[in-house]
Design a protein around this motif. Structure first.
Motif, PDB file in Angstrom:
ATOM      1  N   GLY A 527       0.867  -0.937  -0.117  1.00 59.12           N
ATOM      2  CA  GLY A 527      -0.255  -0.463   0.062  1.00 59.12           C
ATOM      3  C   GLY A 527       1.199   1.353   0.143  1.00 59.12           C
ATOM      4  N   PRO A 528       1.864   1.544   1.021  1.00 56.90           N
ATOM      5  CA  PRO A 528       2.949   2.947   0.825  1.00 56.90           C
ATOM      6  C   PRO A 528       3.204   2.953   0.036  1.00 56.90           C
ATOM      7  CG  PRO A 528       2.810   1.379   3.246  1.00 56.90           C
ATOM      8  CD  PRO A 528       1.659   0.596   2.528  1.00 56.90           C
ATOM      9  N   ALA A 529       3.851   2.139  -0.894  1.00 55.58           N
ATOM     10  CA  ALA A 529       4.911   1.385  -2.260  1.00 55.58           C
ATOM     11  C   ALA A 529       3.607   2.147  -2.825  1.00 55.58           C
ATOM     12  CB  ALA A 529       5.172   0.096  -2.428  1.00 55.58           C
ATOM     13  N   THR A 530       2.475   1.843  -3.185  1.00 55.76           N
ATOM     14  CA  THR A 530       1.622   2.178  -4.421  1.00 55.76           C
ATOM     15  C   THR A 530       1.689   3.751  -4.527  1.00 55.76           C
ATOM     16  OG1 THR A 530       0.627  -0.124  -4.682  1.00 55.76           O
ATOM     17  CG2 THR A 530      -0.867   1.737  -5.365  1.00 55.76           C
ATOM     18  N   LEU A 531       1.305   4.231  -3.265  1.00 57.79           N
ATOM     19  CA  LEU A 531       0.916   5.538  -2.398  1.00 57.79           C
ATOM     20  C   LEU A 531       2.810   5.926  -3.445  1.00 57.79           C
ATOM     21  CD1 LEU A 531      -0.570   6.664   0.470  1.00 57.79           C
ATOM     22  CD2 LEU A 531      -1.420   7.094  -1.503  1.00 57.79           C
ATOM     23  N   ALA A 532       3.155   6.064  -2.367  1.00 61.71           N
ATOM     24  CA  ALA A 532       4.751   6.184  -2.807  1.00 61.71           C
ATOM     25  C   ALA A 532       4.789   6.834  -4.982  1.00 61.71           C
ATOM     26  CB  ALA A 532       5.814   6.132  -2.803  1.00 61.71           C
ATOM     27  N   ALA A 533       4.225   6.269  -5.369  1.00 63.26           N
ATOM     28  CA  ALA A 533       4.834   5.640  -6.901  1.00 63.26           C
ATOM     29  C   ALA A 533       3.685   6.734  -7.364  1.00 63.26           C
ATOM     30  CB  ALA A 533       4.440   4.631  -7.445  1.00 63.26           C
ATOM     31  N   VAL A 534       2.663   6.700  -6.836  1.00 65.70           N
ATOM     32  CA  VAL A 534       1.756   7.564  -7.768  1.00 65.70           C
ATOM     33  C   VAL A 534       2.086   9.113  -7.394  1.00 65.70           C
ATOM     34  CG1 VAL A 534      -0.733   8.044  -7.421  1.00 65.70           C
ATOM     35  CG2 VAL A 534      -0.184   5.952  -7.187  1.00 65.70           C
ATOM     36  N   CYS A 535       1.978   9.179  -5.896  1.00 67.66           N
ATOM     37  CA  CYS A 535       2.453  10.080  -5.419  1.00 67.66           C
ATOM     38  C   CYS A 535       3.592  11.253  -6.110  1.00 67.66           C
ATOM     39  CB  CYS A 535       2.828  10.858  -4.587  1.00 67.66           C
ATOM     40  SG  CYS A 535       1.690  10.311  -2.900  1.00 67.66           S
ATOM     41  N   ALA A 536       4.977  10.215  -6.537  1.00 70.81           N
ATOM     42  CA  ALA A 536       5.105  10.939  -6.923  1.00 70.81           C
ATOM     43  C   ALA A 536       5.335  11.445  -8.975  1.00 70.81           C
ATOM     44  CB  ALA A 536       7.143   9.487  -7.626  1.00 70.81           C
ATOM     45  N   ARG A 537       4.359  10.474  -9.467  1.00 69.85           N
ATOM     46  CA  ARG A 537       4.349  10.901 -10.353  1.00 69.85           C
ATOM     47  C   ARG A 537       3.559  12.280 -10.561  1.00 69.85           C
ATOM     48  NH1 ARG A 537      -0.033   6.858 -11.787  1.00 69.85           N
ATOM     49  NH2 ARG A 537       1.272   5.753 -11.332  1.00 69.85           N
ATOM     50  N   TYR A 538       2.734  12.981  -9.011  1.00 65.00           N
ATOM     51  CA  TYR A 538       2.052  13.521  -9.618  1.00 65.00           C
ATOM     52  C   TYR A 538       2.483  14.735  -8.812  1.00 65.00           C
ATOM     53  CZ  TYR A 538      -1.729  11.201 -11.590  1.00 65.00           C
ATOM     54  OH  TYR A 538      -2.671  11.044 -12.640  1.00 65.00           O
ATOM     55  N   ASN A 539       3.612  14.601  -8.154  1.00 67.97           N
ATOM     56  CA  ASN A 539       4.636  15.729  -7.642  1.00 67.97           C
ATOM     57  C   ASN A 539       3.417  15.966  -6.254  1.00 67.97           C
ATOM     58  OD1 ASN A 539       6.802  16.874  -6.535  1.00 67.97           O
ATOM     59  ND2 ASN A 539       6.263  18.406  -7.301  1.00 67.97           N
ATOM     60  N   ILE A 540       2.984  15.556  -5.326  1.00 64.91           N
ATOM     61  CA  ILE A 540       2.108  15.257  -4.302  1.00 64.91           C
ATOM     62  C   ILE A 540       3.541  15.131  -2.809  1.00 64.91           C
ATOM     63  CG2 ILE A 540       0.474  14.338  -2.963  1.00 64.91           C
ATOM     64  CD1 ILE A 540      -0.660  14.001  -5.632  1.00 64.91           C
ATOM     65  N   ALA A 541       3.396  16.300  -1.960  1.00 68.32           N
ATOM     66  CA  ALA A 541       4.013  15.550  -0.789  1.00 68.32           C
ATOM     67  C   ALA A 541       3.735  14.365  -0.399  1.00 68.32           C
ATOM     68  CB  ALA A 541       4.049  16.271   0.348  1.00 68.32           C
ATOM     69  N   LEU A 542       4.556  13.473   0.649  1.00 70.23           N
ATOM     70  CA  LEU A 542       3.943  12.358   1.383  1.00 70.23           C
ATOM     71  C   LEU A 542       4.149  11.812   2.226  1.00 70.23           C
ATOM     72  CD1 LEU A 542       2.850   9.784   0.762  1.00 70.23           C
ATOM     73  CD2 LEU A 542       4.496   8.284  -0.212  1.00 70.23           C
ATOM     74  N   LEU A 543       3.808  11.416   3.009  1.00 76.08           N
ATOM     75  CA  LEU A 543       3.742  11.266   4.656  1.00 76.08           C
ATOM     76  C   LEU A 543       3.892  10.153   5.408  1.00 76.08           C
ATOM     77  CD1 LEU A 543       4.939  11.670   7.753  1.00 76.08           C
ATOM     78  CD2 LEU A 543       2.410  13.002   7.890  1.00 76.08           C
ATOM     79  N   THR A 544       4.541   8.743   5.662  1.00 72.89           N
ATOM     80  CA  THR A 544       3.733   7.224   5.783  1.00 72.89           C
ATOM     81  C   THR A 544       4.623   7.282   7.454  1.00 72.89           C
ATOM     82  OG1 THR A 544       3.260   5.511   5.066  1.00 72.89           O
ATOM     83  CG2 THR A 544       5.602   6.313   4.632  1.00 72.89           C
ATOM     84  N   PHE A 545       4.146   6.000   8.153  1.00 67.50           N
ATOM     85  CA  PHE A 545       4.841   5.878   9.035  1.00 67.50           C
ATOM     86  C   PHE A 545       4.981   4.447   9.312  1.00 67.50           C
ATOM     87  CE2 PHE A 545       2.232   9.763   9.785  1.00 67.50           C
ATOM     88  CZ  PHE A 545       2.270   9.852  10.886  1.00 67.50           C
ATOM     89  N   SER A 546       6.122   4.414   9.683  1.00 62.28           N
ATOM     90  CA  SER A 546       6.862   3.064  10.536  1.00 62.28           C
ATOM     91  C   SER A 546       7.257   2.750  11.761  1.00 62.28           C
ATOM     92  CB  SER A 546       8.300   2.910   9.956  1.00 62.28           C
ATOM     93  OG  SER A 546       8.964   1.895   9.713  1.00 62.28           O
ATOM     94  N   SER A 547       8.035   1.530  12.748  1.00 63.49           N
ATOM     95  CA  SER A 547       8.216   1.787  13.531  1.00 63.49           C
ATOM     96  C   SER A 547       9.312   0.902  14.606  1.00 63.49           C
ATOM     97  CB  SER A 547       6.714   0.271  13.806  1.00 63.49           C
ATOM     98  OG  SER A 547       7.040  -0.130  14.469  1.00 63.49           O
ATOM     99  N   ASP A 548       9.052   1.398  15.665  1.00 61.67           N
ATOM    100  CA  ASP A 548      10.485   0.773  16.335  1.00 61.67           C
ATOM    101  C   ASP A 548      10.803  -0.967  16.379  1.00 61.67           C
ATOM    102  OD1 ASP A 548       8.437   0.646  17.872  1.00 61.67           O
ATOM    103  OD2 ASP A 548       9.326   0.551  20.049  1.00 61.67           O
ATOM    104  N   LEU A 549       9.948  -1.427  15.699  1.00 63.09           N
ATOM    105  CA  LEU A 549       9.637  -2.803  15.367  1.00 63.09           C
ATOM    106  C   LEU A 549      10.626  -3.294  13.900  1.00 63.09           C
ATOM    107  CD1 LEU A 549       6.880  -4.176  17.030  1.00 63.09           C
ATOM    108  CD2 LEU A 549       8.509  -3.949  18.394  1.00 63.09           C
ATOM    109  N   VAL A 550      11.191  -2.441  13.988  1.00 58.87           N
ATOM    110  CA  VAL A 550      12.111  -2.319  12.903  1.00 58.87           C
ATOM    111  C   VAL A 550      13.387  -2.737  13.517  1.00 58.87           C
ATOM    112  CG1 VAL A 550      10.588  -0.757  11.286  1.00 58.87           C
ATOM    113  CG2 VAL A 550      13.082  -0.445  12.497  1.00 58.87           C
ATOM    114  N   PHE A 551      13.216  -2.939  14.884  1.00 52.93           N
ATOM    115  CA  PHE A 551      14.734  -2.729  15.067  1.00 52.93           C
ATOM    116  C   PHE A 551      14.694  -4.106  16.033  1.00 52.93           C
ATOM    117  CE2 PHE A 551      15.034   1.717  14.842  1.00 52.93           C
ATOM    118  CZ  PHE A 551      16.058   1.990  13.627  1.00 52.93           C
ATOM    119  N   ASP A 552      16.251  -5.061  16.424  1.00 52.70           N
ATOM    120  CA  ASP A 552      15.578  -6.104  16.977  1.00 52.70           C
ATOM    121  C   ASP A 552      16.150  -6.144  18.198  1.00 52.70           C
ATOM    122  OD1 ASP A 552      18.712  -5.890  16.994  1.00 52.70           O
ATOM    123  OD2 ASP A 552      19.397  -7.416  15.357  1.00 52.70           O
TER     124      ASP A 552
END
Length: 731
Positions: A527-552
């Motif tokens: 989902g976020p990757a798709t959003l990013a691709a379309v926002c890039a096409r239209y030069n729309i700013a994108l804010l998305t969220f990740s997590s501290d659980l990317v760390f071990d």
């Protein structure tokens, strides 16, 4: 005749060195400029050609001119000269001089004049000076209200402090002009307007005359026909002293008008309408003194009215020498651009307005408490100094545009600032007959933010805060836009034409993700990757969220943005992969990692659940060996929006400063709520029966900037917000 040249954009550094008791508060030390000469190159990149710059008596010569250390000033003024920026040199900025003097010292004027001469002799090429910033304001705070040294609280001390400063300005300019006959005086003063009920019209009239005192004295206008002449004489000022100002005028070459939203006041004898801290009086009547913007039905006087008044009274060139608002980023932009447009309009109508000054380049500290204590409250300015190096905010982009003659186009400028909206009124409105209005700037089109995640905690929080901040938005459900479907995303964004997309949606069931990884990856990664691709096409700013659980959790120091993501579970893997794909598809995206949120507007966050169970007398089990950095949702949303508006991109960590075990967080919340903490049962993480493996340490730090407050502050505001909700107050 007014020149046809456009209004210039200036800027200034907040350099206050004020004294409280025996302690000096130095803004240059606190904002770091005291040790960073490279800041000047950043300022030059804005395109400005004039800067209000502090070469302060207390800093350069605290032990006498014969012991002055010019090293700092030599380097800074020399570099400004190389960069082609003209400094407006300030010598005293809300200060009272070195320890051997004060504002009521009879020799203060001569002592400052001697320092002014020394500055002029060392830098004979400097052409513009502000010997003392805002002398009337400084006299009020030092002599009438007791905030600053010498802490007077009477009219006599106030008057002596004011007259001493005006004489010091006159003598200083005389000394400077003996070295440089063409030196110009840029005299600044905070200017507002006092409104009142009919009963208190006499007090408002007195204060509305008093606000001109510094300019009237300098211009030689304070004659026996002026009400303030009799007021000063009644307070014990000899007529001969007043006549000396008439006979030795020192009119400003440019009148610098500083105006803040709190400068306009309303006086109302109906004190029961207002909080106790606003109550006061004049010996004849008791009344509340309240911010006009919070009570006056028609709004504040504003820059247009005040500049027009100043022009009609003095017919001298004007500049707005401070424009700053302690508020969210879009409101800072709106306030600056409103001042700029008003200055342009007045100039077109024949008022000689020379410039508008963005204030302050590096922000300021503790002005919310009038710099009477050092508590660390920071207001960002053109740059934010909470990063390792001063970080340009959206205001910097606006200044670049204005300096280059370009019209700022940010869609948020099309919405009126909060001072124009009805939500500003905190008390029963009082009519003052002063009409104000807002017209959207020409050429600026309003566009919304598209917020994905209508049913989630974060999406609803964004919508709530956008309402408060006056940010137009469209809150979207998955049915309205499926972010994993490129056609759905393209269709909706084409229809809405947002300037930004906030992806607040996501799969959040960490344990369930272990059993349905495909669903988790679809929502959190594709989902976020798709959003990013379309926002890039239209030069729309994108804010998305990740997590501290990317760390071990393999380390025991806070994780920063460039630490390697090594997730332990499916949920963390989905977030780490999303980060990679989003930034690969659209490097201009803003990806914020956050941790363990809690907030006042949902019933299912950890803190709220803990309090509910403990308040009911039940036990609450939490891990005592899993260390996290909890994040207060309102802080997260506000700061994320600011970063989005600033045009920031890449990975950012946002969490309230802390490192705390879940069990200790439950105890902390319980203790603050006045609940017994013995029912908090601490257990090792492994004994909680969780399916997904989790790190024992996932504290978030940052190498890009510590923008959120500490956890103690966040917890206190969480309870404050809950109390407001219980009282039925909309926030």
């Amino acid at each position: 005749m007014v020149s046809k040249h456009p209004v210039e954009i200036w800027a200034g550094v907040e350099g206050t060195v004020n004294r409280v008791g025996d302690e000096y508060f130095d803004q240059l030390q606190r904002n770091g400029h005291a040790t960073r000469v490279d800041d000047l190159d950043l300022f030059a990149e804005l395109g400005i050609r004039m800067i209000r710059y502090p070469i302060l008596w207390e800093r350069i010569a605290p032990n006498g001119i014969e012991n002055a250390d010019w090293t700092w000033a030599d380097a800074r003024l020399g570099r400004l000269r190389e960069l082609g920026i003209c400094p407006i040199v300030g010598l005293v900025h809300h200060g009272s001089g070195p320890r051997n003097t004060s504002l009521v010292d009879p020799k203060f004027p001569e002592k400052l004049a001697a320092f002014a001469r020394a500055v002029a002799e060392r830098y004979p090429w400097v052409t513009h000076y502000t010997p003392i910033n805002e002398p009337l304001t400084t006299a009020r705070f030092s002599g009438l209200y007791g905030h600053w040294y010498p802490h007077g609280k009477d009219e006599i001390t106030f008057i002596r402090a004011l007259l001493g400063q005006i004489r010091a300005i006159t003598l200083s300019m005389a000394a400077i002009r003996e070295v440089n006959p063409h030196a110009q005086l840029v005299q600044t003063e905070d200017l507002g307007k006092i409104f009142s009920t009919p009963l208190l019209a006499y007090q408002a009239a007195l204060e509305n005359e008093r606000r001109w005192l510094s300019f009237d004295l300098l211009c030689g206008k304070l004659s026996p026909t002026y009400p303030m002449w009799h007021f000063l004489h009644k307070c014990g000022v000899d007529e001969a002293e007043l006549e000396a100002f008439l006979e030795n005028p020192c009119p400003p070459d440019i009148m610098g008008i500083n105006h803040y939203l709190t400068s306009d006041r309303l006086l109302d004898e109906r004190i029961e309408r207002y909080p106790a801290w606003s109550h006061g009086g004049n010996g004849k009547h008791e009344y509340a003194d309240i911010e006009a913007v919070r009570v006056c039905a028609e709004g504040i006087a504003g820059h247009r009215h005040l500049l027009t008044e100043a022009w009609e009274r003095y017919k001298l060139p004007l500049a707005i020498t401070e424009v700053h608002l302690n508020c969210t980023r879009e409101e800072q932009l709106r306030w600056l651009y409103e001042a700029w447009n008003i200055a342009q309009e007045l100039r077109d109508c024949g008022v000689d307005v020379r410039a508008v000054t963005a204030w302050s380049l590096l922000g300021s500290y503790d002005w919310n408490i009038l710099v009477t204590r050092c508590v660390g409250y920071y207001e960002p300015g053109v740059f934010d100094v909470r990063s390792p190096h001063p970080r340009p905010t959206a205001i910097a982009k606006m200044i670049c545009d204005l300096a280059a003659g370009r019209t700022p186009q940010h869609p948020l400028l099309a919405t009126p600032g909060w001072w124009h909206r009805q939500t500003r009124l905190l008390f029963p409105p009082v009519s003052t007959q002063e009409k104000t209005s807002f017209e959207p700037p020409l050429g600026v089109t309003s566009k919304p933010i598209a917020i994905v995640g209508a049913t989630g905690t974060l999406g609803r929080a964004f919508a709530r805060i956008c309402d408060v901040r006056g940010i137009s938005y469209q809150l979207l459900t998955r049915q309205e836009m499926d972010i994993a479907d490129p056609i759905s995303v393209d269709t909706v964004l084409t229809q809405l034409q947002p300037w930004a997309v906030v992806n607040a949606a996501g799969y959040v069931r960490v344990d369930d993700a272990e059993n349905e990884p495909d669903v988790c990856l679809l929502v959190n990664t594709q989902g976020p990757a798709t959003l990013a691709a379309v926002c890039a096409r239209y030069n729309i700013a994108l804010l998305t969220f990740s997590s501290d659980l990317v760390f071990d959790g393999a380390i025991s120091t806070p994780y920063v943005e460039d630490d390697l993501a090594t997730p332990l579970n499916v949920y963390g893997q989905s977030k780490a992969l999303a980060e990679e794909r989003v930034l690969q598809a659209y490097p201009a995206s803003l990806v914020i990692r956050t941790s363990a949120f809690f907030g006042p507007w949902d019933d299912y966050n950890f803190v709220t659940l803990a309090l509910r169970e403990l308040a009911a007398g039940r036990t609450f089990i939490a891990a005592d060996d899993a260390i996290v950095s909890p994040t207060y949702v309102p802080d997260l949303v506000h700061t994320s929006l600011d970063l989005l508006i600033d045009g920031e991109c890449g990975l950012w960590h946002l969490a309230n400063k802390s490192a705390i075990a879940w069990a200790d967080l439950a105890r902390m919340a319980a203790k603050t709520a006045g609940l017994c903490t013995t029912n908090v049962i601490a257990r090792p993480l492994q004994e909680l029966g969780l399916i997904a493996p989790r790190p024992n340490y996932s504290v978030l730090g940052s190498n890009r900037g510590d923008l959120l407050s500490d956890l103690d502050s966040a917890i206190a505001r969480y309870f404050d917000e809950l109390e407001q909700i219980d009282l039925g107050v909309k926030t």
